[in-house]
Design an enzyme around this catalytic site. Structure first.
Site, PDB file in Angstrom:
ATOM      1  N   GLU A   1     -10.088  -2.605   4.930  1.00 38.69           N
ATOM      2  CA  GLU A   1      -9.280  -1.963   4.445  1.00 38.69           C
ATOM      3  C   GLU A   1      -8.926  -0.812   4.060  1.00 38.69           C
ATOM      4  O   GLU A   1      -9.424  -0.497   3.015  1.00 38.69           O
ATOM      5  CB  GLU A   1      -7.914  -2.684   3.538  1.00 38.69           C
ATOM      6  CG  GLU A   1      -8.353  -4.026   4.714  1.00 38.69           C
ATOM      7  CD  GLU A   1      -6.772  -5.238   4.097  1.00 38.69           C
ATOM      8  OE1 GLU A   1      -6.118  -5.869   5.130  1.00 38.69           O
ATOM      9  OE2 GLU A   1      -6.254  -5.799   2.981  1.00 38.69           O
TER      10      GLU A   1
ATOM     11  N   ASP B   1       0.894  -1.410  -0.129  1.00 37.52           N
ATOM     12  CA  ASP B   1      -0.149  -0.548   0.202  1.00 37.52           C
ATOM     13  C   ASP B   1       0.632   1.228  -0.025  1.00 37.52           C
ATOM     14  O   ASP B   1       1.418   1.191   0.594  1.00 37.52           O
ATOM     15  CB  ASP B   1      -0.812   0.410   0.874  1.00 37.52           C
ATOM     16  CG  ASP B   1      -1.628  -0.730   2.162  1.00 37.52           C
ATOM     17  OD1 ASP B   1      -1.230  -1.908   0.893  1.00 37.52           O
ATOM     18  OD2 ASP B   1      -1.869  -1.208   2.759  1.00 37.52           O
TER      19      ASP B   1
HETATM   20  C1  FRU Z   1      -3.904  -3.494   2.713  1.00 37.48           C
HETATM   21  C2  FRU Z   1      -3.041  -4.000   4.105  1.00 37.48           C
HETATM   22  C3  FRU Z   1      -3.426  -3.006   5.149  1.00 37.48           C
HETATM   23  C4  FRU Z   1      -2.454  -3.141   6.343  1.00 37.48           C
HETATM   24  C5  FRU Z   1      -1.081  -3.473   5.297  1.00 37.48           C
HETATM   25  C6  FRU Z   1      -0.294  -4.098   5.870  1.00 37.48           C
HETATM   26  O1  FRU Z   1      -3.205  -3.592   1.684  1.00 37.48           O
HETATM   27  O2  FRU Z   1      -3.667  -5.491   4.804  1.00 37.48           O
HETATM   28  O3  FRU Z   1      -4.389  -3.401   5.530  1.00 37.48           O
HETATM   29  O4  FRU Z   1      -2.340  -1.889   7.001  1.00 37.48           O
HETATM   30  O5  FRU Z   1      -1.650  -3.870   4.105  1.00 37.48           O
HETATM   31  O6  FRU Z   1       1.120  -4.624   5.147  1.00 37.48           O
END
Ligand code: FRU
Length: 459
Positions: free
Chosen positions: A195, A25
């Protein structure tokens, strides 16, 4: 057929990817002191997910990026999951020094005990950070991805209870003490955990953007947007849709510090991200996109200015049934193809990243109101069983005209259609010799109104 893995020479030209190791992300997006800052979920030690930390890159124009040292590092106490950054101009947090207001990061501190939101500050414009520990904890295992923004003289924070498929809203005066405001959801997409929420105004409406995993129609993870209203306490929904109809668009959030919303997302899909055979880096970002609304429909347009002459352009050109390959100067691994086409009842095909053999191409096809992107002819499709091949979305003609803005890069194809009302984003893993562009129709009568091809290679 095996396709060579991509390597350092195949790095994206117009998209950010880290020099090495894993990325997911985008985090902490902010425009500050004339620079765009991109932080990203990063494993500083390997090309696999783990040791989550915030990598860091900056750009003057959202097109050329310079990578910096890791900004927030995992340690024995926590992994640093996703979150956001704001400029605390009034020093409400009290963490500014020598009259200089700080940047404040809110991120998810992830441990075996659970997930809670922690604060860090930077006194040097975002290059080095000091952690201050947890400021918001619900005592739950999947509470994450805080996005903070300023509204009516208060700080607002949205974060998900991922498995409940809910967004929790909080308010604060000082970014440290957070009071619950309201809870939104479930809504929209019928399955998948939630998310990376983002809530932002678009004109006089509000949009809640959410990442959903799994449940996207193309398989695996994807994003939905919900148009509605926000009164400072509660978000009220009126309509939702998928944000992107391709296989690879996730965890998109908007930049802080800009007047209008510009979103950046991870060009990937959790169902195969860990298997993508790039080396020594794994994971790239999509194009940054400026967002607006046409009624209740989100429009997305590339948020980068390309100050380059066209390598090819034409107007009012009939499309022959056999199709035609465009001239030599249009060939290349990274191209922008902007076109308006009058199908006049014909099915239209644009072949990009086309090889010498028939069938070797990424095919963008319009037929009877449906746009499809088929990546099977060019991409290495064997690295994962979950790697879906064809994406589709309904697209309207405007006065009989189809408009397409196609960005082809070494590892991706992104298609914007109908003024950005429809986007399809696809990651590809391919050999570089497949670089041609061809256009064809299945019957006579279709014409190209306009076509402009621009070089995206860094040169
Ligand atoms: C989304 C996610 C988030 C988390 C991060 C962990 O892709 O799963 O929810 O904070 O990636 O790398």
């Amino acid at each position: 057929m095996t396709t060579p893995l991509t390597d350092a020479t195949s790095r994206p030209q117009a998209h950010f990817a880290p020099a090495e190791n894993w990325m997911n992300d985008p985090n902490g997006l902010i425009h500050h002191d004339g620079l765009y800052h991109l932080y990203f979920q990063h494993n500083p030690e390997s090309a696999d997910w783990g040791n989550m930390s915030w990598g860091h890159a900056t750009s003057p124009d959202l097109l050329t990026w310079q990578e910096h040292a890791v900004a927030l590092r995992f340690d024995d106490d926590e992994q640093v999951f996703s979150g956001s950054i704001v400029f605390d101009a009034s020093n409400s947090s009290g963490l500014g020094t020598d009259g200089r207001p700080p940047l404040i990061a809110l991120y998810t501190s992830a441990t075996d005990q659970g997930q809670a939101q922690a604060l860090a500050h930077s006194a040097d414009g975002g290059y080095t950070w000091t952690k201050h520990g947890i400021v918001l904890d619900r005592g739950t295992p999947d509470f994450r991805d805080p996005k903070v923004f300023r509204h009516d003289g208060k700080w607002i924070l949205v974060a998900v209870e991922a498995l409940d498929r809910q967004v929790h809203l909080f308010r604060s005066d000082d970014l440290r003490e957070w009071k619950p405001l309201s809870v939104f959801g479930p809504f929209g997409a019928p399955e998948g955990m939630w998310e990376c929420p983002d809530l932002f105004p678009v004109g006089d409406r509000w949009v809640l953007a959410l990442s959903v995993n799994p449940g996207h129609p193309g398989g695996g993870s994807g994003m939905q947007y919900i148009v509605g209203d926000f009164d400072g306490m509660t978000f009220t929904a009126s309509r939702w849709d998928w944000l992107d109809h391709g296989h690879d668009y996730y965890a998109g959030v908007t930049f802080s510090g800009l007047d209008g919303p510009v979103m950046l997302a991870w060009l990937d899909n959790w169902s195969y991200a860990r298997e993508v055979p790039t080396h020594p880096w794994r994971g790239s970002m999509a194009l940054p996109r400026r967002l607006s609304l046409r009624g209740d429909v989100l429009l997305q347009s590339p948020a980068v200015e390309l100050d380059r002459p066209a390598v090819f352009s034409c107007e009012a050109t009939p499309i022959p049934v056999a199709g035609f390959g465009l001239p030599e100067e249009t060939r290349g691994t990274a191209r922008r193809i902007e076109t308006t086409i009058r199908p006049a009842g014909a099915a239209i095909e644009l072949h990009v990243r086309a090889g010498a053999e028939r069938g070797e191409a990424i095919v963008v096809r319009y037929d009877e109101g449906v746009l499809t992107v088929d990546r099977s002819g060019t991409s290495n499709t064997s690295f994962s069983d979950s790697y879906g091949l064809v994406s589709r979305a309904p697209v309207e003609l405007r006065d009989g005209v189809l408009d397409l803005d196609i960005w082809v890069d070494t590892t991706s194809v992104e298609v914007f259609a109908d003024g950005g009302a429809v986007t399809i984003s696809e990651q590809i893993v391919t050999a570089d010799e497949r670089i041609g562009v061809r256009i064809g129709a299945d019957r006579l009568g279709a014409t190209i109104d306009s076509l402009v091809i621009t070089d995206l290679d860094r040169g």
